[in-house]
Design a protein around this motif. Structure first.
Motif, short mmCIF file in Angstrom:
data_model
loop_
_atom_site.label_atom_id
_atom_site.label_comp_id
_atom_site.label_asym_id
_atom_site.label_seq_id
_atom_site.Cartn_x
_atom_site.Cartn_y
_atom_site.Cartn_z
N PHE A 4 0.84 -1.20 0.00
CA PHE A 4 0.00 0.00 0.00
C PHE A 4 0.88 1.25 0.00
CE2 PHE A 4 -2.14 3.36 2.48
CZ PHE A 4 -3.20 3.62 1.61
N ILE A 5 1.94 1.22 0.81
CA ILE A 5 2.87 2.36 0.86
C ILE A 5 3.49 2.59 -0.51
CG2 ILE A 5 5.06 3.18 1.81
CD1 ILE A 5 4.29 1.77 4.44
N ASN A 6 3.93 1.50 -1.17
CA ASN A 6 4.56 1.63 -2.48
C ASN A 6 3.57 2.11 -3.54
OD1 ASN A 6 7.18 0.96 -1.75
ND2 ASN A 6 6.84 -1.23 -1.99
N TRP A 7 2.30 1.74 -3.40
CA TRP A 7 1.27 2.22 -4.31
C TRP A 7 1.15 3.74 -4.19
CZ3 TRP A 7 -3.49 4.66 -3.51
CH2 TRP A 7 -4.34 4.73 -4.62
N CYS A 8 1.16 4.21 -2.95
CA CYS A 8 1.09 5.66 -2.70
C CYS A 8 2.32 6.37 -3.24
CB CYS A 8 0.94 5.93 -1.20
SG CYS A 8 -0.60 5.33 -0.48
N LEU A 9 3.50 5.76 -3.03
CA LEU A 9 4.75 6.36 -3.52
C LEU A 9 4.76 6.44 -5.05
CD1 LEU A 9 7.36 4.65 -1.14
CD2 LEU A 9 6.68 7.06 -1.14
N ALA A 10 4.23 5.38 -5.70
CA ALA A 10 4.18 5.36 -7.16
C ALA A 10 3.28 6.47 -7.68
CB ALA A 10 3.68 3.99 -7.64
N LYS A 11 2.17 6.73 -6.98
CA LYS A 11 1.25 7.80 -7.37
C LYS A 11 1.93 9.17 -7.29
CE LYS A 11 -2.62 5.60 -8.25
NZ LYS A 11 -3.27 5.68 -9.58
N MET A 12 2.89 9.25 -6.35
CA MET A 12 3.62 10.52 -6.18
C MET A 12 4.89 10.56 -7.02
SD MET A 12 3.21 11.28 -2.09
CE MET A 12 3.84 9.70 -1.53
N GLY A 13 5.13 9.50 -7.78
CA GLY A 13 6.30 9.46 -8.65
C GLY A 13 7.59 9.21 -7.93
N ARG A 14 7.49 8.58 -6.77
CA ARG A 14 8.70 8.29 -5.99
C ARG A 14 9.06 6.82 -6.04
NH1 ARG A 14 7.83 11.18 -0.25
NH2 ARG A 14 9.96 10.36 0.03
N GLU A 15 10.30 6.50 -5.65
CA GLU A 15 10.79 5.12 -5.72
C GLU A 15 10.15 4.25 -4.63
OE1 GLU A 15 15.01 4.89 -5.57
OE2 GLU A 15 15.31 6.01 -7.43
N LYS A 16 10.12 2.94 -4.90
CA LYS A 16 9.57 2.00 -3.93
C LYS A 16 10.44 1.90 -2.69
CE LYS A 16 7.16 -0.96 -7.25
NZ LYS A 16 7.04 -2.34 -7.78
N TYR A 17 9.84 1.47 -1.61
CA TYR A 17 10.54 1.39 -0.32
C TYR A 17 10.22 0.04 0.32
CZ TYR A 17 11.95 2.75 4.43
OH TYR A 17 12.55 2.82 5.64
N SER A 18 11.24 -0.63 0.87
CA SER A 18 11.04 -1.93 1.49
C SER A 18 11.13 -1.82 3.02
CB SER A 18 12.08 -2.95 1.00
OG SER A 18 11.94 -4.17 1.68
N LEU A 19 9.98 -1.96 3.67
CA LEU A 19 9.95 -1.90 5.13
C LEU A 19 10.72 -3.05 5.75
CD1 LEU A 19 6.23 -0.95 5.91
CD2 LEU A 19 8.25 0.38 6.52
N SER A 20 10.50 -4.26 5.22
CA SER A 20 11.14 -5.45 5.81
C SER A 20 12.66 -5.37 5.71
CB SER A 20 10.62 -6.72 5.14
OG SER A 20 10.82 -6.65 3.75
N LYS A 21 13.16 -4.89 4.57
CA LYS A 21 14.61 -4.75 4.42
C LYS A 21 15.16 -3.72 5.39
CE LYS A 21 15.37 -6.21 -0.35
NZ LYS A 21 15.87 -5.80 -1.68
N LYS A 22 14.41 -2.63 5.56
CA LYS A 22 14.83 -1.57 6.49
C LYS A 22 14.92 -2.12 7.91
CE LYS A 22 15.72 2.73 7.65
NZ LYS A 22 16.94 3.41 7.21
#
Length: 298
Positions: free
Chosen positions: A148-166
């Motif tokens: 869901f976070i990555n869907w929102c980021l894509a709408k804003m034209g930003r790169e994907k983010y991995s919570l689990s990796k962080k």
């Protein structure tokens, strides 16, 4: 367009039946390759979290694709993991080019490769399976939130983010667990004189030469198809880690017939493939018999 011919491909931790599985991307990858051997190194189907209300057509399509590859000559070795441990009672079962095992040893150009899932090194699974299963559900929820976070980021034209990796990279305990896992696997491989040790389980793709005072080995991990979308490929006496998101992918995308497909349709499709194959074999056999009879009559 030709598919890439590869000697050995290893994939693991697909987790079919969960929201985190990237089945369509895996289909695209499988459609782009023609391996002699396909090693499924555990946790392909997530039986721990299996829910009959969630098993999308693309997940069924992955199973059909793998069976189809076996029927066309690829050796498919299914190595059991902790999420599909129910299959361990079928270890040593073999049907045509498809086999199930708990571990596998391959001879690759004179070097021995020791392949197993790796959950045997996980203390939480061995001593408190309920805790491991609880953690698995939490991980799946985290993946859903991350999507869901990555869907929102894509709408804003930003790169994907991995919570689990962080989280993994910021928690010392998680880093230590991964390092201990890799060291234990490598030390055992050196002790048993294996040139390669290949695991899955921890969702951390890797290729690294490991050495201690007794010798050296190459540690390899196939990663997963939840976060990293990776596989191991062996060709020309070399291993490489394939990254779906970064490596060039030949244009073999998801089959056009990826539509609504239920289990009955999947079984019918597989059965039809077998009938066609059997019919072709019979025709060839009759053709040979006819030639022999003609030859005898001359």
């Amino acid at each position: 367009m030709k598919k890439r011919k590869i000697e050995v491909v290893v994939i693991s931790d697909v987790h079919l039946g969960t929201h985190g599985c990237h089945a369509e991307e895996l289909l695209a990858y499988l459609n782009s390759i023609h391996p002699k051997k396909l090693i499924l190194n555990g946790d392909i189907v997530d039986i721990w979290q299996f829910n009959k209300r969630y098993f999308p057509p693309s997940h069924l399509k992955v199973l059909k694709k793998i069976i189809g590859m076996a029927s066309r000559g690829t050796e498919v070795h299914y190595i059991t993991g902790n999420h599909d441990e129910m299959l361990r009672k079928f270890s040593a079962t073999s049907i045509g080019n498809f086999s199930i095992a708990n571990k596998l040893v391959l001879n690759l150009d004179g070097k021995k490769a020791w392949i197993f899932h790796g959950d045997i090194f996980d203390v939480s699974i061995q001593n408190a399976k309920w805790l491991a299963k609880l953690g698995s559900y939490g991980y799946n929820l985290l993946i859903l939130i991350n999507r869901f976070i990555n869907w929102c980021l894509a709408k804003m034209g930003r790169e994907k983010y991995s919570l689990s990796k962080k989280i993994k990279n910021s928690v010392k305990g998680a880093i230590k667990h991964i390092n201990d896992f890799e060291k234990t696997a490598a030390d055992l491989a050196i002790e048993k004189n294996y040139e390669y040790v290949i695991c899955g389980h921890i969702h951390e793709p890797k290729k690294e030469q490991y050495e201690n005072k007794y010798g050296k080995t190459m540690y390899l991990n196939s990663g997963d198809w939840v976060e990293n979308l990776t596989a191991l490929e062996y060709s020309f006496k070399r291993w490489r880690v394939y990254h779906y998101n970064y490596d060039k992918l030949l244009p073999f995308f998801v089959d056009e017939d990826l539509k609504e497909m239920d289990m009955n349709e999947l079984i019918a499709s597989i059965t039809e493939e077998r009938k066609v194959k059997s019919s072709n074999i019979n025709k060839k056999s009759l053709g040979k018999q006819g030639l022999t009879q003609d030859g005898d009559g001359m």
